[in-house]
Structures are given as C-alpha cells and as structure tokens.
Design a protein around this motif. Sequence first.
Motif, PDB file in Angstrom:
ATOM      1  N   HIS A   1      50.284  73.047  65.269  1.00  9.43           N
ATOM      2  CA  HIS A   1      49.615  73.728  64.167  1.00  9.43           C
ATOM      3  C   HIS A   1      50.591  74.719  63.531  1.00  9.43           C
ATOM      4  O   HIS A   1      51.300  75.438  64.239  1.00  9.43           O
TER       5      HIS A   1
ATOM      6  N   GLU B   1      46.501  76.485  67.066  1.00  4.76           N
ATOM      7  CA  GLU B   1      46.760  77.432  65.980  1.00  4.76           C
ATOM      8  C   GLU B   1      47.205  78.817  66.440  1.00  4.76           C
ATOM      9  O   GLU B   1      48.114  79.412  65.865  1.00  4.76           O
TER      10      GLU B   1
ATOM     11  N   SER C   1      36.992  76.362  73.810  1.00  7.39           N
ATOM     12  CA  SER C   1      35.845  75.956  73.011  1.00  7.39           C
ATOM     13  C   SER C   1      36.284  75.705  71.581  1.00  7.39           C
ATOM     14  O   SER C   1      37.227  76.339  71.089  1.00  7.39           O
ATOM     15  N   VAL C   2      35.613  74.774  70.917  1.00  7.65           N
ATOM     16  CA  VAL C   2      35.931  74.487  69.519  1.00  7.65           C
ATOM     17  C   VAL C   2      34.785  74.906  68.603  1.00  7.65           C
ATOM     18  O   VAL C   2      34.666  74.421  67.476  1.00  7.65           O
ATOM     19  N   ASP C   3      33.924  75.812  69.087  1.00 11.49           N
ATOM     20  CA  ASP C   3      32.830  76.302  68.243  1.00 11.49           C
ATOM     21  C   ASP C   3      33.388  76.948  66.978  1.00 11.49           C
ATOM     22  O   ASP C   3      34.349  77.723  67.020  1.00 11.49           O
ATOM     23  N   LYS C   4      32.750  76.678  65.849  1.00 10.78           N
ATOM     24  CA  LYS C   4      33.257  77.129  64.558  1.00 10.78           C
ATOM     25  C   LYS C   4      33.272  78.650  64.438  1.00 10.78           C
ATOM     26  O   LYS C   4      34.121  79.214  63.731  1.00 10.78           O
ATOM     27  N   PHE C   5      32.370  79.338  65.129  1.00 14.35           N
ATOM     28  CA  PHE C   5      32.320  80.795  65.005  1.00 14.35           C
ATOM     29  C   PHE C   5      33.566  81.463  65.583  1.00 14.35           C
ATOM     30  O   PHE C   5      33.811  82.652  65.358  1.00 14.35           O
TER      31      PHE C   5
ATOM     32  N   ALA D   1      36.580  80.729  64.711  1.00 11.28           N
ATOM     33  CA  ALA D   1      37.655  80.700  63.725  1.00 11.28           C
ATOM     34  C   ALA D   1      38.173  82.111  63.472  1.00 11.28           C
ATOM     35  O   ALA D   1      37.410  83.060  63.319  1.00 11.28           O
TER      36      ALA D   1
ATOM     37  N   ARG E   1      42.368  81.828  70.482  1.00 11.03           N
ATOM     38  CA  ARG E   1      41.716  80.789  71.266  1.00 11.03           C
ATOM     39  C   ARG E   1      42.683  80.051  72.186  1.00 11.03           C
ATOM     40  O   ARG E   1      42.252  79.289  73.034  1.00 11.03           O
TER      41      ARG E   1
END
Length: 269
Positions: free
Chosen positions: A158, A179, A199-203, A205, A209
């Motif tokens: 990334h 990232e 976790s890949v939960d959108k919150f 971002a 991580r």
Amino acid sequence: MHEFYENLFTRHQETHDMPSNVRIWEWARNVFRLMFPERNSKKLLSVEAVRATFKIHENELYELLLKSKDCAACDHAKIVRNFFHALPDIYQQLLEDAQAMLDGDPAAKNLSEVIRTYPGFLAISLYRMAHQLWLDDVPLFPRILTEYAHERTGIDIHPGATIGRHFHIDHGTGLVIGETTIIGDYVKLYQGVTLGALSVDKFLAGQRRHPIIEDHVIIYAGATILGGETRIGRHAIIGGNVWLTSSVPAYTTVYHKSQVKFADPKIGL
C-alpha cells in the motif's frame, strides 16, 4: 435496456474525468527507466539530454494532475516540485534497496541483475514513487501505481505504508504490506508474508491497523503478523508460517513447531 445504456454512458463520463491508469503508470515507468537505464532501451548521450528528459516527465505529471477532476483542488505545481525534488533521495534509497537484495541473495550475481530482473526491486521502486505522491495527498495516482506493481509482481504494498532504507524483498510473490504498516531499516521479507490488520471493519479507516517492524528484522515465508498494537523488535527473526497478533521483543526468534508422526514400520501402511 435503455436504462442500462444510460447508466453505462454516465459511468463513462465519470471515469474519463481523469487520465487512464495506463497513462499514469506509463509516466511512472518512464521515470523509473530514466533513473535505471538497465531497464531502458534508449541511451541518453549527455547530461543535458538527461535533464531535458526529466523536464518532459515533470510537464507530463503536471498535465496528468491537471486532467484529473479528483485533483481539481490540488496545488499541481507544488506536487510536481515536491516529487522531483524528492527524486534524488528516492533514487539513493532504491540503490540501497538493490544493494540489500544483492547482499542478501546468494543467487544474485551483480547489481545490474537485481535492477533488471528482480520483481522485488520493481515493486519497491513503484512504491517509493507512489509514497511521495501519497504524502502530498494526491488522489488515486498512488494506488494506481502500486496496483500496477501488484499486477506485475504479485507484491502488494500500500502506498501509505512507511518503509525504511536498505529494504530487501526476497522472491516476494504473495507479499502484502498494509496501509499503516511501519517498517524500519535493514528489514528482509520473504514471499507470502502478510503485514495486515486484525479487522477490516470500515470504521477503522484512518486508524493504525497494521504492525510496526523495527530495524534489522527478518520475516520468513508465509508468516502473518497482524494488528496496529503489534511491534516486532529490532533484530528479531520470525520463522516461516508463524501467526502473530502480539508483540515480539528485540533479539527474539519465533518459529512454528510442527508435529510429525511417523508410521510404525511393523504395522505397515
């Protein structure tokens, strides 16, 4: 069907509000080839020719940014200036990366071989250029460059990741660097290593991580290291196929212990 055609027409108009992916990665590839003539079929015959060619690529980047609707609010001139001002240091970092690959791979014969043929060198080169654009908040361009490298090499870095100097990718196929990963100096990664998120939960971002890998760490093939709180201490060695979600102290070796059961020869198979 008419509604379907209308929808596609609208998408075509939106998509072409910026230059094509091909135009963007061809620009980066040309800059890469100018820095490393081992990858370039064209021989430049004077310093002035080198300077003039760089000027062409500066103007081309400006035009690409200007044609991108997503970058309408960008300071195009500043982005171009910052990128080409950073290029000598990027070049020096890439020479160090190539040297790391030569020093760390018994199969490598010389620096020219690494630059010409090693997928890890191509991937880290496009990452380092993309990362400079990422630092200037250029939309989409950085991802387009690193995804081109991913497509060509199987190495997924990334552009937001932070990677130190003298970085060695060995083989590299299936390597993933997320990232918010931070990698120190003199780090060596083998194929199939994942530096990812728990976790890949959108919150999540915008939050840290991905792990921190300190200086002089070696991570062998297939190892998975996850989480923004996970730190691998300097000079640690992470063995192949290890799964880690917690930190490892400096100067520690972690390895996966397999249990193998052999058949009793008296019983037969």
